[in-house]
Design a protein around this motif. Structure first.
Motif, mmCIF file in Angstrom:
data_model
loop_
_atom_site.group_PDB
_atom_site.id
_atom_site.type_symbol
_atom_site.label_atom_id
_atom_site.label_comp_id
_atom_site.label_asym_id
_atom_site.label_seq_id
_atom_site.Cartn_x
_atom_site.Cartn_y
_atom_site.Cartn_z
ATOM 1 N N ILE A 76 0.833 -1.206 0.000
ATOM 2 C CA ILE A 76 0.000 0.000 0.000
ATOM 3 C C ILE A 76 0.867 1.254 0.000
ATOM 4 C CG2 ILE A 76 -1.661 1.335 1.374
ATOM 5 C CD1 ILE A 76 -2.759 -1.408 2.356
ATOM 6 N N GLU A 77 1.910 1.259 0.816
ATOM 7 C CA GLU A 77 2.781 2.428 0.925
ATOM 8 C C GLU A 77 3.511 2.731 -0.381
ATOM 9 O OE1 GLU A 77 5.347 1.432 4.124
ATOM 10 O OE2 GLU A 77 3.789 1.644 5.678
ATOM 11 N N LYS A 78 3.808 1.702 -1.149
ATOM 12 C CA LYS A 78 4.586 1.886 -2.383
ATOM 13 C C LYS A 78 3.756 2.462 -3.524
ATOM 14 C CE LYS A 78 8.276 -0.431 -4.939
ATOM 15 N NZ LYS A 78 9.031 -1.690 -5.140
ATOM 16 N N ILE A 91 -6.303 -5.139 -3.139
ATOM 17 C CA ILE A 91 -6.105 -6.528 -2.717
ATOM 18 C C ILE A 91 -5.409 -6.567 -1.363
ATOM 19 C CG2 ILE A 91 -4.861 -8.677 -3.236
ATOM 20 C CD1 ILE A 91 -5.338 -8.015 -6.237
ATOM 21 N N SER A 92 -4.430 -5.690 -1.195
ATOM 22 C CA SER A 92 -3.710 -5.623 0.082
ATOM 23 C C SER A 92 -4.640 -5.192 1.213
ATOM 24 C CB SER A 92 -2.527 -4.660 -0.039
ATOM 25 O OG SER A 92 -1.580 -5.142 -0.968
ATOM 26 N N LYS A 93 -5.507 -4.230 0.939
ATOM 27 C CA LYS A 93 -6.454 -3.791 1.960
ATOM 28 C C LYS A 93 -7.424 -4.910 2.329
ATOM 29 C CE LYS A 93 -6.334 1.157 0.840
ATOM 30 N NZ LYS A 93 -7.094 2.310 0.293
ATOM 31 N N ALA A 94 -7.852 -5.671 1.326
ATOM 32 C CA ALA A 94 -8.734 -6.813 1.595
ATOM 33 C C ALA A 94 -8.013 -7.865 2.437
ATOM 34 C CB ALA A 94 -9.213 -7.418 0.280
ATOM 35 N N THR A 95 -6.723 -8.061 2.160
ATOM 36 C CA THR A 95 -5.920 -9.009 2.932
ATOM 37 C C THR A 95 -5.882 -8.610 4.397
ATOM 38 O OG1 THR A 95 -4.540 -9.615 1.040
ATOM 39 C CG2 THR A 95 -3.589 -9.940 3.224
ATOM 40 N N ILE A 96 -5.714 -7.325 4.648
ATOM 41 C CA ILE A 96 -5.687 -6.821 6.029
ATOM 42 C C ILE A 96 -7.034 -7.070 6.711
ATOM 43 C CG2 ILE A 96 -5.512 -4.723 7.433
ATOM 44 C CD1 ILE A 96 -3.493 -3.701 5.289
#
Length: 217
Positions: free
Chosen positions: A47-49, A101-106
């Motif tokens: 997310i940060e990248k 996708i990363s947010k969903a993973t979290i």
């Protein structure tokens, strides 16, 4: 000399686009790896990248606008520059899907994973292949390769439909897993849309070569 300067500037623009594609490909891989391994830290790093991709799109846009105003290109040359602009916009959206996708993973967190019941992994793998082929088709002006990208999109769509059916069926039988199943449905949609945006890149190749828009979707 004028033509040589134009080609050098165009090469610089396409090199920046290729770097943007490379980083976005990494983002997709990392976001899926985070999902697969339930690695929250990796998801956060992905997310940060995303700011890097946003900055690169702005830089490409500024270069392209400067290029158009300075060189005042016509016909095919103008289409090449417009193509780069359109592709950079699609790439930025693909990078956003990696973030999603990363947010969903979290949100899934450390719940026992239901990922194995899906075909999300082949969707991701095919999408990355499409991304690589789409950029090559544009740079090499290869419309046959662009059509291959569009054909691969059909495979992603088929897997997406299967995932949707399986997840909805499982949801009806296991309402206790609603939170994770909803996130997997979202991820399914993010990957399906990723392939759509890559297909847009193939359409930019067709526009460059043929001088008119094609709807491969």
């Amino acid at each position: 000399m004028i033509r040589e300067n134009f080609e050098n500037n165009m090469q610089e623009l396409e090199n920046k686009l290729a770097e943007m594609v490379r980083i976005t490909e990494e983002q997709l891989e990392c976001s899926y790896q985070a999902l697969e391994t339930q690695d929250i830290e990796l998801a956060l790093k992905t997310i940060e990248k995303d700011n890097t991709i946003d900055d690169m799109e702005k830089e490409i846009n500024q270069m392209a606008i400067w290029f158009i105003s300075k060189e005042q290109p016509l016909a095919r040359d103008l289409r090449r520059i417009i193509g780069v602009l359109k592709i950079s916009s699609d790439i930025e959206r693909i990078a956003d899907f990696a973030v999603n996708i990363s947010k969903a993973t979290i949100k899934i967190g450390e719940r026992p994973s239901l990922l194995d019941m899906t075909k999300l992994e082949p969707m991701k793998t095919v999408s990355i292949t499409m991304l690589q082929k789409s950029l090559k088709s544009f740079v090499d002006e290869d419309i046959a390769l662009a059509k291959e990208v569009a054909d691969l999109d059909d495979l992603v769509d088929a897997n997406s439909r299967t995932n949707y059916q399986n997840l909805i069926q499982y949801l009806s039988e296991h309402p206790e897993d609603t939170a994770q199943l909803v996130q997997l449905l979202f991820i399914n949609r993010f990957l399906e849309r990723t392939a759509d945006h890559i297909t847009n890149i193939a359409e930019s190749t067709a526009y460059l070569i043929k001088g008119r828009m094609y709807d491969f979707n």
